[in-house]
Design an enzyme around this catalytic site. Structure first.
Site, PDB file in Angstrom:
ATOM      1  N   LYS A 102       5.725   6.176 -12.126  1.00  0.00           N
ATOM      2  CA  LYS A 102       4.879   5.867 -10.970  1.00  0.00           C
ATOM      3  C   LYS A 102       5.345   4.566 -10.345  1.00  0.00           C
ATOM      4  O   LYS A 102       5.502   3.558 -11.048  1.00  0.00           O
ATOM      5  CB  LYS A 102       3.416   5.706 -11.453  1.00  0.00           C
ATOM      6  CG  LYS A 102       2.446   5.381 -10.347  1.00  0.00           C
ATOM      7  CD  LYS A 102       1.918   6.640  -9.694  1.00  0.00           C
ATOM      8  CE  LYS A 102       1.233   6.387  -8.372  1.00  0.00           C
ATOM      9  NZ  LYS A 102       2.145   6.409  -7.195  1.00  0.00           N
ATOM     10  N   GLN A 123       7.232  -2.957 -12.662  1.00  0.00           N
ATOM     11  CA  GLN A 123       6.203  -1.925 -12.462  1.00  0.00           C
ATOM     12  C   GLN A 123       5.777  -1.328 -13.804  1.00  0.00           C
ATOM     13  O   GLN A 123       4.613  -0.989 -14.014  1.00  0.00           O
ATOM     14  CB  GLN A 123       6.763  -0.812 -11.555  1.00  0.00           C
ATOM     15  CG  GLN A 123       5.721   0.181 -11.058  1.00  0.00           C
ATOM     16  CD  GLN A 123       4.975  -0.302  -9.829  1.00  0.00           C
ATOM     17  OE1 GLN A 123       5.576  -0.805  -8.906  1.00  0.00           O
ATOM     18  NE2 GLN A 123       3.660  -0.155  -9.817  1.00  0.00           N
ATOM     19  N   LYS A 126       3.328  -3.774 -15.296  1.00  0.00           N
ATOM     20  CA  LYS A 126       2.101  -3.784 -14.480  1.00  0.00           C
ATOM     21  C   LYS A 126       1.262  -2.527 -14.722  1.00  0.00           C
ATOM     22  O   LYS A 126       0.049  -2.596 -14.917  1.00  0.00           O
ATOM     23  CB  LYS A 126       2.503  -3.849 -12.999  1.00  0.00           C
ATOM     24  CG  LYS A 126       1.334  -3.852 -12.038  1.00  0.00           C
ATOM     25  CD  LYS A 126       1.776  -3.666 -10.589  1.00  0.00           C
ATOM     26  CE  LYS A 126       2.882  -4.608 -10.222  1.00  0.00           C
ATOM     27  NZ  LYS A 126       3.255  -4.525  -8.802  1.00  0.00           N
ATOM     28  N   LYS A 138      10.486   3.039  -9.387  1.00  0.00           N
ATOM     29  CA  LYS A 138      10.552   2.484  -8.030  1.00  0.00           C
ATOM     30  C   LYS A 138      11.631   3.240  -7.294  1.00  0.00           C
ATOM     31  O   LYS A 138      12.538   3.818  -7.919  1.00  0.00           O
ATOM     32  CB  LYS A 138      10.895   0.993  -8.076  1.00  0.00           C
ATOM     33  CG  LYS A 138      10.421   0.219  -6.854  1.00  0.00           C
ATOM     34  CD  LYS A 138       8.922  -0.022  -6.830  1.00  0.00           C
ATOM     35  CE  LYS A 138       8.455  -0.531  -5.491  1.00  0.00           C
ATOM     36  NZ  LYS A 138       7.030  -0.932  -5.526  1.00  0.00           N
ATOM     37  N   GLY A 177       3.839   4.124  -1.344  1.00  0.00           N
ATOM     38  CA  GLY A 177       4.459   3.252  -0.344  1.00  0.00           C
ATOM     39  C   GLY A 177       4.860   1.903  -0.922  1.00  0.00           C
ATOM     40  O   GLY A 177       4.548   1.564  -2.063  1.00  0.00           O
ATOM     41  N   ASP A 178       5.559   1.133  -0.133  1.00  0.00           N
ATOM     42  CA  ASP A 178       5.913  -0.260  -0.427  1.00  0.00           C
ATOM     43  C   ASP A 178       6.411  -0.816   0.914  1.00  0.00           C
ATOM     44  O   ASP A 178       6.071  -0.256   1.978  1.00  0.00           O
ATOM     45  CB  ASP A 178       6.988  -0.339  -1.536  1.00  0.00           C
ATOM     46  CG  ASP A 178       7.193  -1.763  -2.069  1.00  0.00           C
ATOM     47  OD1 ASP A 178       6.391  -2.205  -2.891  1.00  0.00           O
ATOM     48  OD2 ASP A 178       8.145  -2.446  -1.643  1.00  0.00           O
ATOM     49  N   THR A 222      -4.359  -2.928  -2.672  1.00  0.00           N
ATOM     50  CA  THR A 222      -3.547  -4.033  -3.207  1.00  0.00           C
ATOM     51  C   THR A 222      -4.096  -5.372  -2.725  1.00  0.00           C
ATOM     52  O   THR A 222      -4.298  -6.298  -3.526  1.00  0.00           O
ATOM     53  CB  THR A 222      -2.062  -3.876  -2.809  1.00  0.00           C
ATOM     54  OG1 THR A 222      -1.652  -2.547  -3.127  1.00  0.00           O
ATOM     55  CG2 THR A 222      -1.197  -4.862  -3.555  1.00  0.00           C
ATOM     56  N   ASN A 253       0.825  -4.522   4.873  1.00  0.00           N
ATOM     57  CA  ASN A 253      -0.308  -3.865   4.205  1.00  0.00           C
ATOM     58  C   ASN A 253      -1.032  -4.800   3.239  1.00  0.00           C
ATOM     59  O   ASN A 253      -2.264  -4.948   3.318  1.00  0.00           O
ATOM     60  CB  ASN A 253       0.203  -2.618   3.467  1.00  0.00           C
ATOM     61  CG  ASN A 253      -0.867  -1.992   2.597  1.00  0.00           C
ATOM     62  OD1 ASN A 253      -0.979  -2.296   1.409  1.00  0.00           O
ATOM     63  ND2 ASN A 253      -1.698  -1.152   3.181  1.00  0.00           N
ATOM     64  N   SER A 390      -3.899   4.097  -6.903  1.00  0.00           N
ATOM     65  CA  SER A 390      -3.013   5.276  -6.859  1.00  0.00           C
ATOM     66  C   SER A 390      -3.307   6.195  -8.042  1.00  0.00           C
ATOM     67  O   SER A 390      -3.340   7.422  -7.902  1.00  0.00           O
ATOM     68  CB  SER A 390      -1.545   4.851  -6.909  1.00  0.00           C
ATOM     69  OG  SER A 390      -1.082   4.524  -5.618  1.00  0.00           O
TER      70      SER A 390
END
Ligand code: NDP
Length: 457
Positions: A102, A123, A126, A138, A177-178, A222, A253, A390
């Site tokens: 993810k 990630q 996290k 990622k 997204g990012d 976020t 964002n 998410s």
């Protein structure tokens, strides 16, 4: 005797960690961002490893610093004049010990294997820290969405997904997204995935539009989550966001919704930026103008002055850290806040710094904040709200239900509080009281490492 054993163990641990790091440097010699992320984790977990040599015996770190796989692929696309362009697409599936891969997709010219590996690696930690069943990944491409027409963006997304579609799935790997990938891009990517697979597999993507399986509150998650985390940090100091002066870098964002929640909780947010420069409005930023410029019109932040001539625009985004504030929130990109910026913030009396972006502070800046007693919220904890929601979107997709905005927001607040408490507890367990960098890394690492050892992978 006990002390001698203990120091022997520390020496053994230090040389073991150095050998892990040296291997990473040799195997990925030019990946400086990845080196930085690995070093930060290794430094954080050293005190814990000395007490748990089992993690050394089982070779878990050797495995953790190597991605399970990285996929790279050609992404050809046609511009509006009929010219062919080729970009490079990536997906790094870093670690699936605790759940399916993810992590978001980034479209930015700076994307390369180093950026992908650093993001995939952090990630993994996290996602473990959220307490949810999600592994780390990622992806992205070295494509610059700036100045592209809507049709060019659509053609690029379709070409990118024509290839990536073969490597992802609702129980396998779930992108989101990012930087450079928002609701519009996710719509095009998801649409192309459906064409390739000829089925409606909602759980393969998060951050979708709410009309086709997206979760309420994911767009805000976020930024809101970062402010919920800051609220916990302030609570620890017996304080609140009320009347605090805040600066936020970026205006994408994460930044926009961090600004929104900070204002809602009584803060005065006086500055934000884009990659060209920053705006400073000492009476407080007018968020509707920023939302219109950035979310609706794709304008530069300097245009803010057209509606608010009382504000100041300064070219060069890194100078934003020279503005006096109580709370600084780097929410734009990696390594945007260096030692010099940290010195400026400290001289001006900053009390809290929390990372909305991924690895926005250099290691030197972080060391300075920790040395000078600034309360510091690291990315793997402070910006985990996005991926946490998410995972809530995935849960809703699996159960074929849709929760309200309020339900999701309540869950997000609870998750951010738990992340804060778990990070604080892990730090305390190893005599590192208040060091959230160490706490977050230790708590996240232990969960992934235990799962890897238990599964023998
Ligand atoms: P966006 O693309 O929406 O916004 C990025 C913003 O940062 C833009 O305003 C961009 O300006 C600005 N920016 C880029 N480089 C710089 C710079 N050097 N100095 C100042 N501003 C700059 O991205 P997101 O908000 O989604 O992501 C921001 C960060 O948060 C990234 O590090 C990302 O990995 C991280 N993150 C994002 C999550 C999410 O849910 N979206 C989740 C967790 C982390 P310009 O338009 O000029 O390029």
């Amino acid at each position: 005797m006990v002390i001698k054993n203990h120091s022997n163990l520390q020496t053994t641990t230090a040389s073991y960690l150095q050998s892990i790091y040296t291997d990473v440097l040799q195997r990925s010699p030019h990946e400086v961002e990845f080196h930085q992320a690995v070093k930060s984790l290794l430094d954080s977990i050293a005190p814990m490893l000395s007490q748990h040599p089992n993690y050394i015996k089982t070779g878990v770190l050797e495995r953790l610093v190597e991605p399970e796989r990285m996929i790279t692929f050609r992404v050809p696309w046609l511009d509006d004049q009929g010219n062919v362009h080729v970009n490079r697409g990536f997906r790094v599936q870093f670690n699936s010990a605790i759940g399916p891969y993810k992590g978001g997709l980034r479209f930015h010219p700076s994307v390369n294997s180093s950026i992908m590996n650093f993001l995939g690696f952090t990630q993994t930690i996290k996602n473990a820290l959220t307490g949810q069943a999600i592994g780390g990944a990622k992806g992205g491409a070295d494509f610059d969405p700036k100045g592209k027409s809507d049709l060019e963006i659509m053609r690029f997304c379709q070409s990118y997904m024509a290839e990536l579609a073969h490597y992802i799935g609702a129980d396998l790997d779930i992108p989101a997204g990012d930087i450079g990938v928002g609701a519009r891009e996710i719509g095009y990517l998801f649409g192309q995935y459906r064409r390739v697979h000829r089925q409606f597999e909602a759980g393969v993507f998060t951050g979708k539009g709410v009309d086709f399986g997206g979760s309420h509150g994911r767009t805000e998650a976020t930024g809101y989550g970062t402010i919920y985390f800051v609220r916990q940090m302030l609570k620890q100091l017996g304080d609140s966001l009320n009347h605090k002066t805040v600066i936020v870098s970026g205006s994408g964002n994460v930044s926009i919704f961090a600004i929104e929640k900070a204002i809602e909780l009584g803060a005065n947010v006086v500055a934000c930026s884009d990659s060209d420069g920053y705006i400073y409005d000492k009476n407080g930023l007018h968020l509707p103008t920023i939302k219109r410029l950035k979310l609706d019109e794709d304008q530069r932040i300097c245009e803010y002055l057209t509606d608010h001539p009382e504000a100041i625009y300064v070219e060069g985004c890194d100078r934003i850290w020279g503005i006096p504030c109580d709370i600084a929130l780097p929410c734009a990109t990696q390594n945007e806040l260096d030692e010099y910026a940290a010195e400026q913030l400290i001289d001006n009396g900053v009390t809290i710094v929390a990372e909305g972006a991924n690895m926005p502070c250099t290691q030197e800046a972080i060391n300075l904040f920790l040395d000078k007693g600034v309360s510091f919220g690291p990315a793997q904890a402070a910006n985990a709200g996005g991926v946490a929601v998410s995972a809530l979107e995935m849960a809703q997709n699996s159960a074929r239900v849709a929760w309200s905005f309020e339900q999701v927001d309540q869950m997000l607040q609870k998750i951010m509080k738990t992340i804060y408490e778990n990070s604080m507890r892990a730090a305390k367990d190893y005599d590192l009281d208040g060091n959230l960098v160490a706490g977050a890394n230790i708590a996240g690492f232990k969960r992934v490492a235990d799962a890897m050892v238990a599964q023998g992978i």
